[in-house]
Scaffold this motif. Sequence first.
Motif, mmCIF file in Angstrom:
data_model
loop_
_atom_site.group_PDB
_atom_site.id
_atom_site.type_symbol
_atom_site.label_atom_id
_atom_site.label_comp_id
_atom_site.label_asym_id
_atom_site.label_seq_id
_atom_site.Cartn_x
_atom_site.Cartn_y
_atom_site.Cartn_z
ATOM 1 N N ARG A 1 17.699 -13.290 -10.064
ATOM 2 C CA ARG A 1 16.805 -13.559 -10.871
ATOM 3 C C ARG A 1 17.825 -14.502 -11.888
ATOM 4 N NH1 ARG A 1 14.301 -9.076 -14.826
ATOM 5 N NH2 ARG A 1 16.845 -8.493 -14.683
ATOM 6 N N ARG A 2 17.278 -15.966 -12.272
ATOM 7 C CA ARG A 2 17.915 -17.411 -12.334
ATOM 8 C C ARG A 2 19.188 -16.357 -13.522
ATOM 9 N NH1 ARG A 2 15.665 -22.712 -13.089
ATOM 10 N NH2 ARG A 2 16.021 -22.138 -10.844
ATOM 11 N N ASP A 3 18.455 -15.442 -15.053
ATOM 12 C CA ASP A 3 18.814 -15.206 -16.083
ATOM 13 C C ASP A 3 19.599 -14.119 -16.200
ATOM 14 O OD1 ASP A 3 18.389 -18.122 -16.896
ATOM 15 O OD2 ASP A 3 16.325 -17.939 -17.555
ATOM 16 N N SER A 4 19.457 -13.141 -15.184
ATOM 17 C CA SER A 4 19.562 -11.944 -15.557
ATOM 18 C C SER A 4 20.616 -11.116 -13.580
ATOM 19 C CB SER A 4 18.400 -11.316 -15.670
ATOM 20 O OG SER A 4 18.525 -9.625 -15.891
ATOM 21 N N SER A 5 20.439 -9.618 -13.808
ATOM 22 C CA SER A 5 21.318 -9.440 -12.799
ATOM 23 C C SER A 5 19.911 -9.061 -11.493
ATOM 24 C CB SER A 5 21.552 -8.335 -13.497
ATOM 25 O OG SER A 5 20.612 -7.036 -14.082
ATOM 26 N N PRO A 6 20.276 -9.224 -10.751
ATOM 27 C CA PRO A 6 19.415 -8.534 -9.722
ATOM 28 C C PRO A 6 18.510 -7.728 -10.178
ATOM 29 C CG PRO A 6 21.740 -9.191 -8.474
ATOM 30 C CD PRO A 6 21.423 -8.890 -10.138
ATOM 31 N N ILE A 7 17.174 -7.519 -9.371
ATOM 32 C CA ILE A 7 16.793 -6.589 -9.860
ATOM 33 C C ILE A 7 16.646 -5.664 -8.263
ATOM 34 C CG2 ILE A 7 15.634 -6.627 -11.596
ATOM 35 C CD1 ILE A 7 13.208 -7.676 -10.576
ATOM 36 N N VAL A 8 16.241 -4.768 -7.757
ATOM 37 C CA VAL A 8 15.175 -3.888 -6.448
ATOM 38 C C VAL A 8 13.831 -4.577 -6.428
ATOM 39 C CG1 VAL A 8 14.774 -2.122 -5.464
ATOM 40 C CG2 VAL A 8 16.577 -1.979 -6.780
ATOM 41 N N ALA A 9 13.932 -4.690 -5.551
ATOM 42 C CA ALA A 9 12.514 -4.997 -4.894
ATOM 43 C C ALA A 9 11.887 -4.692 -3.373
ATOM 44 C CB ALA A 9 12.463 -7.288 -4.731
ATOM 45 N N TYR A 10 10.925 -4.593 -3.254
ATOM 46 C CA TYR A 10 10.473 -4.519 -2.134
ATOM 47 C C TYR A 10 9.407 -5.234 -1.460
ATOM 48 C CZ TYR A 10 11.383 0.513 -3.607
ATOM 49 O OH TYR A 10 12.342 1.469 -4.211
ATOM 50 N N TRP A 11 9.509 -5.634 0.166
ATOM 51 C CA TRP A 11 8.938 -6.458 0.808
ATOM 52 C C TRP A 11 8.498 -6.104 1.873
ATOM 53 C CZ3 TRP A 11 13.951 -7.887 -1.615
ATOM 54 C CH2 TRP A 11 14.142 -8.805 -1.746
ATOM 55 N N HIS A 12 6.862 -6.885 2.366
ATOM 56 C CA HIS A 12 6.228 -6.340 3.141
ATOM 57 C C HIS A 12 6.959 -6.284 5.282
ATOM 58 C CE1 HIS A 12 2.970 -6.806 1.146
ATOM 59 N NE2 HIS A 12 2.421 -6.173 1.355
ATOM 60 N N THR A 13 6.945 -5.692 5.691
ATOM 61 C CA THR A 13 8.316 -5.776 6.879
ATOM 62 C C THR A 13 8.207 -7.490 7.524
ATOM 63 O OG1 THR A 13 8.129 -3.634 7.563
ATOM 64 C CG2 THR A 13 8.874 -4.778 8.770
ATOM 65 N N ALA A 14 6.496 -7.796 7.640
ATOM 66 C CA ALA A 14 6.752 -8.672 8.180
ATOM 67 C C ALA A 14 7.271 -10.354 7.376
ATOM 68 C CB ALA A 14 5.249 -9.278 8.144
ATOM 69 N N LYS B 1 1.077 -1.272 0.011
ATOM 70 C CA LYS B 1 -0.049 -0.176 -0.385
ATOM 71 C C LYS B 1 0.861 1.543 -0.033
ATOM 72 C CE LYS B 1 -3.531 -2.432 2.544
ATOM 73 N NZ LYS B 1 -4.161 -2.646 4.447
ATOM 74 N N THR B 2 -0.078 2.079 -0.265
ATOM 75 C CA THR B 2 0.510 3.749 -0.511
ATOM 76 C C THR B 2 1.220 4.223 1.090
ATOM 77 O OG1 THR B 2 -0.061 4.383 -2.393
ATOM 78 C CG2 THR B 2 0.899 5.887 -0.652
ATOM 79 N N LEU B 3 2.180 4.815 1.153
ATOM 80 C CA LEU B 3 3.321 4.694 2.224
ATOM 81 C C LEU B 3 3.482 3.912 3.671
ATOM 82 C CD1 LEU B 3 0.632 8.064 2.831
ATOM 83 C CD2 LEU B 3 3.101 8.091 1.733
ATOM 84 N N GLU B 4 3.080 2.527 3.384
ATOM 85 C CA GLU B 4 2.868 1.330 3.471
ATOM 86 C C GLU B 4 4.517 0.388 3.927
ATOM 87 O OE1 GLU B 4 1.865 -3.490 4.634
ATOM 88 O OE2 GLU B 4 1.295 -1.958 2.670
ATOM 89 N N SER B 5 5.068 0.994 5.088
ATOM 90 C CA SER B 5 6.633 0.625 5.503
ATOM 91 C C SER B 5 6.719 -0.042 5.052
ATOM 92 C CB SER B 5 6.835 1.004 7.155
ATOM 93 O OG SER B 5 8.003 1.148 7.175
ATOM 94 N N CYS B 6 7.873 -1.176 4.148
ATOM 95 C CA CYS B 6 8.197 -2.218 3.715
ATOM 96 C C CYS B 6 10.160 -2.253 3.978
ATOM 97 C CB CYS B 6 7.969 -2.532 2.698
ATOM 98 S SG CYS B 6 8.170 -0.806 1.545
ATOM 99 N N ARG B 7 10.512 -2.913 3.284
ATOM 100 C CA ARG B 7 11.751 -3.150 3.017
ATOM 101 C C ARG B 7 12.751 -3.602 1.772
ATOM 102 N NH1 ARG B 7 14.562 -2.540 7.538
ATOM 103 N NH2 ARG B 7 16.413 -3.950 7.431
ATOM 104 N N ARG B 8 13.366 -2.297 1.432
ATOM 105 C CA ARG B 8 14.449 -2.094 0.841
ATOM 106 C C ARG B 8 14.882 -3.258 -0.194
ATOM 107 N NH1 ARG B 8 17.978 0.163 -3.094
ATOM 108 N NH2 ARG B 8 17.397 0.677 -4.850
ATOM 109 N N GLY B 9 15.328 -4.951 -0.747
ATOM 110 C CA GLY B 9 16.536 -5.298 -1.189
ATOM 111 C C GLY B 9 17.193 -5.577 -1.981
ATOM 112 N N MET B 10 17.370 -6.862 -2.809
ATOM 113 C CA MET B 10 17.610 -6.920 -4.309
ATOM 114 C C MET B 10 17.419 -8.383 -4.429
ATOM 115 S SD MET B 10 19.236 -4.752 -5.362
ATOM 116 C CE MET B 10 19.611 -5.144 -7.134
ATOM 117 N N LEU B 11 16.113 -8.703 -5.607
ATOM 118 C CA LEU B 11 15.721 -10.002 -5.695
ATOM 119 C C LEU B 11 16.631 -10.380 -6.489
ATOM 120 C CD1 LEU B 11 13.193 -11.962 -5.239
ATOM 121 C CD2 LEU B 11 12.012 -10.612 -6.395
#
Length: 64
Positions: A43-56, A31-41
Amino acid sequence: MTAVDADARQWEYTTYAPAGETCPACGVPIKTLESCRRGMLARRDSSPIVAYWHTACAPREAGQ
């Protein structure tokens, strides 16, 4: 500061996701303005991408 605190493979920081992001762990949109975690995900056939996870939903081990 311990060695774990300085480990760059851990989560970058708690932040807010751009509009339209979906948590890769649970598949639910972040959701908009929901606190989350940012990291790298990896991928098997490509370089990693930025992804966002719910804190839980964020994986506990560094580098995931």
